[in-house]
Design a protein around this motif. Structure first.
Motif, PDB file in Angstrom:
ATOM      1  N   THR A  22      14.302   8.015 -35.227  1.00 25.06           N
ATOM      2  CA  THR A  22      14.647   9.224 -34.474  1.00 25.06           C
ATOM      3  C   THR A  22      15.672  10.090 -35.196  1.00 25.06           C
ATOM      4  O   THR A  22      16.237  11.008 -34.599  1.00 25.06           O
ATOM      5  CB  THR A  22      15.222   8.842 -33.096  1.00 25.06           C
ATOM      6  N   GLU A  63      18.157   6.748 -26.139  1.00 20.49           N
ATOM      7  CA  GLU A  63      18.300   8.122 -25.649  1.00 20.49           C
ATOM      8  C   GLU A  63      17.730   9.116 -26.653  1.00 20.49           C
ATOM      9  O   GLU A  63      17.137  10.137 -26.274  1.00 20.49           O
ATOM     10  CB  GLU A  63      19.771   8.440 -25.343  1.00 20.49           C
ATOM     11  N   ALA A  64      17.885   8.841 -27.941  1.00 22.64           N
ATOM     12  CA  ALA A  64      17.320   9.727 -28.962  1.00 22.64           C
ATOM     13  C   ALA A  64      15.798   9.646 -28.961  1.00 22.64           C
ATOM     14  O   ALA A  64      15.115  10.659 -29.148  1.00 22.64           O
ATOM     15  CB  ALA A  64      17.879   9.355 -30.341  1.00 22.64           C
ATOM     16  N   ASP A  66      14.547  11.710 -26.057  1.00 21.72           N
ATOM     17  CA  ASP A  66      14.655  13.151 -26.320  1.00 21.72           C
ATOM     18  C   ASP A  66      13.563  13.617 -27.285  1.00 21.72           C
ATOM     19  O   ASP A  66      12.901  14.640 -27.044  1.00 21.72           O
ATOM     20  CB  ASP A  66      16.029  13.461 -26.904  1.00 21.72           C
ATOM     21  N   ALA A 121      10.122  13.575 -25.602  1.00 17.81           N
ATOM     22  CA  ALA A 121       9.962  14.666 -24.635  1.00 17.81           C
ATOM     23  C   ALA A 121       9.675  15.985 -25.339  1.00 17.81           C
ATOM     24  O   ALA A 121       8.851  16.789 -24.885  1.00 17.81           O
ATOM     25  CB  ALA A 121      11.217  14.789 -23.775  1.00 17.81           C
ATOM     26  N   ARG A 122      10.343  16.224 -26.460  1.00 18.87           N
ATOM     27  CA  ARG A 122      10.165  17.483 -27.172  1.00 18.87           C
ATOM     28  C   ARG A 122       8.801  17.597 -27.844  1.00 18.87           C
ATOM     29  O   ARG A 122       8.310  18.702 -28.069  1.00 18.87           O
ATOM     30  CB  ARG A 122      11.287  17.673 -28.197  1.00 18.87           C
ATOM     31  N   GLU A 153      12.834  13.896 -37.065  1.00 18.53           N
ATOM     32  CA  GLU A 153      12.824  15.136 -36.274  1.00 18.53           C
ATOM     33  C   GLU A 153      12.286  16.315 -37.076  1.00 18.53           C
ATOM     34  O   GLU A 153      11.497  17.122 -36.566  1.00 18.53           O
ATOM     35  CB  GLU A 153      14.248  15.437 -35.798  1.00 18.53           C
TER      36      GLU A 153
END
Length: 295
Positions: free
Chosen positions: A10, A39-40, A43, A46-47, A15
């Motif tokens: 992540t 948590e990363a 995120d 989701a993106r 990214e």
């Protein structure tokens, strides 16, 4: 049939390159993301419209292949684990932090019969990749140089400046694989190395190749920003040729690597930039590191 791929990692490279490449590839089902920071992973998933996995083995079980964007010492054992489960491998360079870890990936992949592709950017950018293939096929080269000079640790706002493994291993292991991904196919396997260190993490490398040619590489992540850049120069029977600039962004180059993995998986034909080639790169890096220690 779509190719189900899960992403392990992540960080910035996941990214910037992996997630966009996988989510935008027409032949890929971007199945999910796993990371060491839940948590990363949530995120990033989701993106890019996919699912975050809390358990890496659950993600491995749900895919045809894994794409790994993790430090080499983390990548290698996970790659071997995925290969043992019968999953194809899209890996990053360097393959591993040690020769033993790299060899374990190769052995696991070959034992399971899975395909592997290691993402050496220059080899998967169409412009530079075709150039390397052309010069390797032409032959007649007696010397060359590959200068890979970055300013990651010389100030600025590089997203990779905080990378612990890059700070530990330096330019030799970060950009050294890029230089070797060009020099090895053009000049042949390395039979002998010599090296001296320079300013910061800069390393100057001399290589003797199996066919009798010699090449050099200058590698740095601490070059002043105005001095940063990549130059590859070949000298031989055809005169002097230089590597053209990259023609595609990393996302497109990575999609080309995905294409290569899908082809290798479906045909059973190894890709030139497979885990075995990356093992040879790792062995060469380790030899250079040993030469530096001896000095």
């Amino acid at each position: 049939m779509t190719f189900r791929v899960g992403l392990l990692g992540t960080g910035p490279w996941a990214e910037i390159a992996h997630a966009p490449a996988l989510s935008g590839h027409p032949g890929v089902e971007f199945t999910g993301v796993w990371g060491r920071r839940p948590e990363a992973a949530a995120d990033l998933a989701a993106r890019f419209g996919t699912r975050a996995y809390a358990d890496v083995d659950a993600l491995i079980a749900d895919v045809d292949a894994v794409a790994i964007a993790l430090p080499p010492d983390v990548q290698a054992p996970l790659a071997a684990r995925a290969a043992a489960a019968g999953r194809h491998l899209l890996l990053d360079k360097p393959l591993a932090a040690t020769v033993g870890e790299a060899r374990a990936v190769v052995e696991a992949a070959e034992a399971s019969g899975v395909a592997s592709v290691v993402f050496f950017t220059v080899r998967f950018d169409r412009t530079t990749g075709e150039w390397v293939d052309e010069q390797a096929a032409a032959g007649g080269w007696f010397t060359g140089r590959a200068d890979w000079l970055g300013s990651v640790f010389a100030g600025g706002d590089s997203p990779f400046a905080a990378s612990p493994w890059r700070r530990e291993k330096g330019a030799l292991w970060d950009v050294g694989p890029h230089a070797l991904s060009v020099l090895l196919p053009v000049f042949g396997d390395v039979t002998d190395v010599a090296a001296v260190s320079g300013s910061g993490d800069t390393v100057h490398v001399a290589l003797r190749h199996a066919g009798g040619a010699a090449s050099t590489a200058t590698l740095s992540l601490t070059a002043p920003e105005p001095a940063a850049g990549v130059t590859v120069e070949l000298r031989g029977e055809r005169g002097v040729l230089t590597l053209p600039g990259l023609g595609e962004d990393p996302v497109e180059a990575l999609r080309n690597a995905v294409d290569a993995l899908i082809t290798a998986a479906r045909t059973g034909q190894p890709h030139p930039c497979d885990a075995r080639f990356a093992l040879r790169v790792t062995e060469t890096l380790a030899s250079v590191e040993e030469a530096l220690v001896k000095r």
